[in-house]
Write a protein that holds these residues in place. Structure first.
Motif, PDB file in Angstrom:
ATOM      1  N   VAL A  60       0.867  -1.181   0.000  1.00 51.90           N
ATOM      2  CA  VAL A  60       0.000   0.000   0.000  1.00 51.90           C
ATOM      3  C   VAL A  60       0.904   1.232   0.000  1.00 51.90           C
ATOM      4  O   VAL A  60       1.864   1.294   0.776  1.00 51.90           O
ATOM      5  N   PHE A  61       0.598   2.191  -0.884  1.00 52.68           N
ATOM      6  CA  PHE A  61       1.454   3.371  -1.040  1.00 52.68           C
ATOM      7  C   PHE A  61       0.750   4.634  -0.539  1.00 52.68           C
ATOM      8  O   PHE A  61      -0.470   4.696  -0.480  1.00 52.68           O
ATOM      9  N   GLN A  62       1.546   5.644  -0.277  1.00 51.35           N
ATOM     10  CA  GLN A  62       0.993   6.940   0.133  1.00 51.35           C
ATOM     11  C   GLN A  62       0.112   7.548  -0.970  1.00 51.35           C
ATOM     12  O   GLN A  62      -0.937   8.106  -0.713  1.00 51.35           O
ATOM     13  N   ASP A  63       0.571   7.407  -2.222  1.00 49.20           N
ATOM     14  CA  ASP A  63      -0.143   8.064  -3.326  1.00 49.20           C
ATOM     15  C   ASP A  63      -1.054   7.092  -4.087  1.00 49.20           C
ATOM     16  O   ASP A  63      -1.358   7.298  -5.254  1.00 49.20           O
ATOM     17  N   PHE A  64      -1.468   6.051  -3.439  1.00 48.58           N
ATOM     18  CA  PHE A  64      -2.496   5.102  -3.901  1.00 48.58           C
ATOM     19  C   PHE A  64      -2.095   4.256  -5.121  1.00 48.58           C
ATOM     20  O   PHE A  64      -2.237   3.066  -5.121  1.00 48.58           O
ATOM     21  N   LYS A  65      -1.654   4.913  -6.190  1.00 49.55           N
ATOM     22  CA  LYS A  65      -1.281   4.199  -7.417  1.00 49.55           C
ATOM     23  C   LYS A  65      -2.418   3.329  -7.968  1.00 49.55           C
ATOM     24  O   LYS A  65      -2.211   2.177  -8.364  1.00 49.55           O
ATOM     25  N   LEU A  66      -3.621   3.906  -7.987  1.00 52.83           N
ATOM     26  CA  LEU A  66      -4.741   3.196  -8.615  1.00 52.83           C
ATOM     27  C   LEU A  66      -4.746   3.466 -10.111  1.00 52.83           C
ATOM     28  O   LEU A  66      -4.266   4.517 -10.555  1.00 52.83           O
ATOM     29  N   LEU A  67      -5.293   2.527 -10.881  1.00 57.64           N
ATOM     30  CA  LEU A  67      -5.447   2.763 -12.320  1.00 57.64           C
ATOM     31  C   LEU A  67      -6.565   3.789 -12.470  1.00 57.64           C
ATOM     32  O   LEU A  67      -7.702   3.545 -12.055  1.00 57.64           O
ATOM     33  N   PRO A  68      -6.269   4.981 -13.047  1.00 53.49           N
ATOM     34  CA  PRO A  68      -7.214   6.106 -12.972  1.00 53.49           C
ATOM     35  C   PRO A  68      -8.516   5.897 -13.742  1.00 53.49           C
ATOM     36  O   PRO A  68      -9.548   6.417 -13.343  1.00 53.49           O
ATOM     37  N   ARG A  69      -8.465   5.149 -14.841  1.00 55.10           N
ATOM     38  CA  ARG A  69      -9.677   5.011 -15.647  1.00 55.10           C
ATOM     39  C   ARG A  69     -10.411   3.695 -15.391  1.00 55.10           C
ATOM     40  O   ARG A  69     -11.262   3.288 -16.154  1.00 55.10           O
ATOM     41  N   ARG A  70     -10.047   3.045 -14.298  1.00 55.03           N
ATOM     42  CA  ARG A  70     -10.693   1.781 -13.947  1.00 55.03           C
ATOM     43  C   ARG A  70     -11.474   1.941 -12.657  1.00 55.03           C
ATOM     44  O   ARG A  70     -11.084   2.712 -11.779  1.00 55.03           O
ATOM     45  N   THR A  71     -12.556   1.193 -12.551  1.00 55.19           N
ATOM     46  CA  THR A  71     -13.376   1.264 -11.339  1.00 55.19           C
ATOM     47  C   THR A  71     -12.630   0.645 -10.153  1.00 55.19           C
ATOM     48  O   THR A  71     -11.624  -0.045 -10.335  1.00 55.19           O
ATOM     49  N   ALA A  72     -13.201   0.882  -8.983  1.00 53.37           N
ATOM     50  CA  ALA A  72     -12.640   0.269  -7.766  1.00 53.37           C
ATOM     51  C   ALA A  72     -12.592  -1.248  -7.952  1.00 53.37           C
ATOM     52  O   ALA A  72     -11.582  -1.896  -7.663  1.00 53.37           O
ATOM     53  N   TRP A  73     -13.691  -1.796  -8.470  1.00 52.86           N
ATOM     54  CA  TRP A  73     -13.754  -3.250  -8.700  1.00 52.86           C
ATOM     55  C   TRP A  73     -12.603  -3.705  -9.599  1.00 52.86           C
ATOM     56  O   TRP A  73     -11.883  -4.651  -9.267  1.00 52.86           O
ATOM     57  N   ASP A  74     -12.439  -3.025 -10.752  1.00 53.01           N
ATOM     58  CA  ASP A  74     -11.394  -3.432 -11.705  1.00 53.01           C
ATOM     59  C   ASP A  74     -10.007  -3.338 -11.077  1.00 53.01           C
ATOM     60  O   ASP A  74      -9.153  -4.185 -11.323  1.00 53.01           O
ATOM     61  N   ASN A  75      -9.791  -2.282 -10.296  1.00 51.76           N
ATOM     62  CA  ASN A  75      -8.476  -2.122  -9.670  1.00 51.76           C
ATOM     63  C   ASN A  75      -8.145  -3.300  -8.759  1.00 51.76           C
ATOM     64  O   ASN A  75      -7.006  -3.746  -8.707  1.00 51.76           O
ATOM     65  N   VAL A  76      -9.159  -3.790  -8.080  1.00 51.18           N
ATOM     66  CA  VAL A  76      -8.936  -4.916  -7.166  1.00 51.18           C
ATOM     67  C   VAL A  76      -8.837  -6.226  -7.962  1.00 51.18           C
ATOM     68  O   VAL A  76      -7.928  -7.033  -7.748  1.00 51.18           O
ATOM     69  N   ALA A  77      -9.759  -6.399  -8.906  1.00 49.83           N
ATOM     70  CA  ALA A  77      -9.806  -7.658  -9.668  1.00 49.83           C
ATOM     71  C   ALA A  77      -8.558  -7.842 -10.532  1.00 49.83           C
ATOM     72  O   ALA A  77      -8.078  -8.962 -10.718  1.00 49.83           O
ATOM     73  N   PHE A  78      -8.037  -6.719 -11.032  1.00 52.13           N
ATOM     74  CA  PHE A  78      -6.868  -6.770 -11.919  1.00 52.13           C
ATOM     75  C   PHE A  78      -5.686  -7.480 -11.253  1.00 52.13           C
ATOM     76  O   PHE A  78      -4.961  -8.238 -11.886  1.00 52.13           O
ATOM     77  N   ALA A  79      -5.531  -7.258  -9.959  1.00 57.12           N
ATOM     78  CA  ALA A  79      -4.416  -7.869  -9.211  1.00 57.12           C
ATOM     79  C   ALA A  79      -4.505  -9.391  -9.274  1.00 57.12           C
ATOM     80  O   ALA A  79      -3.478 -10.081  -9.207  1.00 57.12           O
ATOM     81  N   LEU A  80      -5.725  -9.913  -9.407  1.00 57.04           N
ATOM     82  CA  LEU A  80      -5.897 -11.372  -9.492  1.00 57.04           C
ATOM     83  C   LEU A  80      -5.788 -11.851 -10.939  1.00 57.04           C
ATOM     84  O   LEU A  80      -5.201 -12.899 -11.215  1.00 57.04           O
ATOM     85  N   HIS A  81      -6.390 -11.072 -11.872  1.00 58.12           N
ATOM     86  CA  HIS A  81      -6.306 -11.430 -13.304  1.00 58.12           C
ATOM     87  C   HIS A  81      -4.867 -11.688 -13.710  1.00 58.12           C
ATOM     88  O   HIS A  81      -4.555 -12.670 -14.355  1.00 58.12           O
ATOM     89  N   VAL A  82      -3.979 -10.756 -13.317  1.00 57.75           N
ATOM     90  CA  VAL A  82      -2.592 -10.832 -13.805  1.00 57.75           C
ATOM     91  C   VAL A  82      -1.860 -12.066 -13.298  1.00 57.75           C
ATOM     92  O   VAL A  82      -0.854 -12.462 -13.878  1.00 57.75           O
ATOM     93  N   ILE A  83      -2.363 -12.676 -12.241  1.00 55.03           N
ATOM     94  CA  ILE A  83      -1.689 -13.892 -11.790  1.00 55.03           C
ATOM     95  C   ILE A  83      -2.479 -15.139 -12.204  1.00 55.03           C
ATOM     96  O   ILE A  83      -2.248 -16.232 -11.706  1.00 55.03           O
ATOM     97  N   GLY A  84      -3.420 -14.940 -13.121  1.00 51.63           N
ATOM     98  CA  GLY A  84      -4.073 -16.084 -13.752  1.00 51.63           C
ATOM     99  C   GLY A  84      -5.195 -16.730 -12.952  1.00 51.63           C
ATOM    100  O   GLY A  84      -5.559 -17.874 -13.205  1.00 51.63           O
ATOM    101  N   VAL A  85      -5.783 -15.991 -12.015  1.00 47.39           N
ATOM    102  CA  VAL A  85      -6.909 -16.533 -11.245  1.00 47.39           C
ATOM    103  C   VAL A  85      -8.156 -16.553 -12.147  1.00 47.39           C
ATOM    104  O   VAL A  85      -8.410 -15.616 -12.903  1.00 47.39           O
ATOM    105  N   GLY A  86      -8.925 -17.629 -12.065  1.00 44.70           N
ATOM    106  CA  GLY A  86     -10.115 -17.784 -12.914  1.00 44.70           C
ATOM    107  C   GLY A  86     -11.227 -16.809 -12.555  1.00 44.70           C
ATOM    108  O   GLY A  86     -11.257 -16.269 -11.448  1.00 44.70           O
ATOM    109  N   ARG A  87     -12.171 -16.616 -13.504  1.00 43.14           N
ATOM    110  CA  ARG A  87     -13.192 -15.571 -13.361  1.00 43.14           C
ATOM    111  C   ARG A  87     -14.070 -15.701 -12.124  1.00 43.14           C
ATOM    112  O   ARG A  87     -14.350 -14.719 -11.441  1.00 43.14           O
ATOM    113  N   THR A  88     -14.500 -16.909 -11.855  1.00 46.45           N
ATOM    114  CA  THR A  88     -15.404 -17.101 -10.718  1.00 46.45           C
ATOM    115  C   THR A  88     -14.691 -16.752  -9.414  1.00 46.45           C
ATOM    116  O   THR A  88     -15.258 -16.081  -8.533  1.00 46.45           O
TER     117      THR A  88
END
Ligand code: ADP
Length: 228
Positions: A84-112
């Motif tokens: 966790v960083f001081q300046d958040f480093k969220l993807l600016p054009r992605r929703t809160a959901w996408d920002n969280v889900a993306f962390a799992l997508h990139v490591i190959g976790v399935g959709r469900t």
């Protein structure tokens, strides 16, 4: 959980950021790193998630010596560490959901599984109802909560936070630290670098103070003490 043995870091520009540091952090610890700007706090955190490498010494994270691991092994190490960083480093054009889900997508976790874990993480930071909001539609405190959800979505054993309350007002800062504390109570080791004297003094957790790259104090149930 984490051990530093005689760790020194000299950056390529010749600056010595850490000098012969010995440090042991047990599983389930909640620890504050304090000290003036430039004393080496961020460097310690970066060494833990292997953003930097030490010049000499040994570092063990989650039972594994990481000093000599190959580039290919770094992603596996990082799966066990939320940051966790001081300046958040969220993807600016992605929703809160996408920002969280993306962390799992990139490591190959399935959709469900992504759906289940992202919902659980956002719920645990109290923001499931704002899952569709963009970062700009969230307050600073809410943005930091999304970052925390992103950091814990993969159930890390270690959570590293670099000045997570640096951009927040005192009440929001306190809420964020309480949230980190709840995560810690569930078993995650939390290491937080901070300048926030009132939080450190109120929490009475282990405090490690650095000065000029050296460990100058290591206290259980400590207070901030010293210069900002
Ligand atoms: P803190 O987090 O306590 O402010 P840092 O770990 O960021 O301290 O920095 C420790 C020292 O190392 C400082 O003197 C800083 O200027 C220097 N430093 C940090 N990162 C780098 C880098 N990438 N290159 C060169 N010097 C750096």
């Amino acid at each position: 959980m984490i051990a530093f043995q005689g760790v020194s870091v000299v950056y390529p520009n010749g600056v010595t950021a850490l000098r012969d540091l010995d440090l042991k952090i047990e599983k389930g610890d909640f620890l504050f790193l304090v000290g003036p700007t430039g004393s080496g706090k961020s460097t310690i955190l970066k060494l833990i998630y292997r953003e930097e490498v030490c010049t000499s010494g040994r570092i063990i994270v989650a039972g594994k010596e990481i000093t000599g691991i190959s580039r290919r092994q770094i992603p596996y190490l990082r799966r066990g560490i939320g940051v966790v960083f001081q300046d958040f480093k969220l993807l600016p054009r992605r929703t809160a959901w996408d920002n969280v889900a993306f962390a799992l997508h990139v490591i190959g976790v399935g959709r469900t599984e992504v759906k289940r874990q992202a919902a659980k993480a956002l719920d645990s930071v109290g923001l499931l109802h704002k899952a569709d909001a963009l970062p700009t539609e969230l307050s600073a405190g809410e943005q930091q909560r999304v970052c925390i959800a992103r950091a814990i979505v993969n159930n890390p054993v270690i959570l590293v936070a670099d000045e997570p309350t640096g951009n927040l007002d005192p009440d929001t800062s306190w809420d964020i630290v309480q949230l980190l504390s709840r995560i810690n109570v569930k078993g995650t080791t939390v290491i937080m670098a901070t300048h926030d004297r009132s939080i450190v003094d109120r929490m009475r957790k282990r405090v490690i103070a650095l000065q000029n790259g050296r460990l100058v104090r290591d206290e259980d149930k400590g207070a901030y003490i010293g210069e900002l």
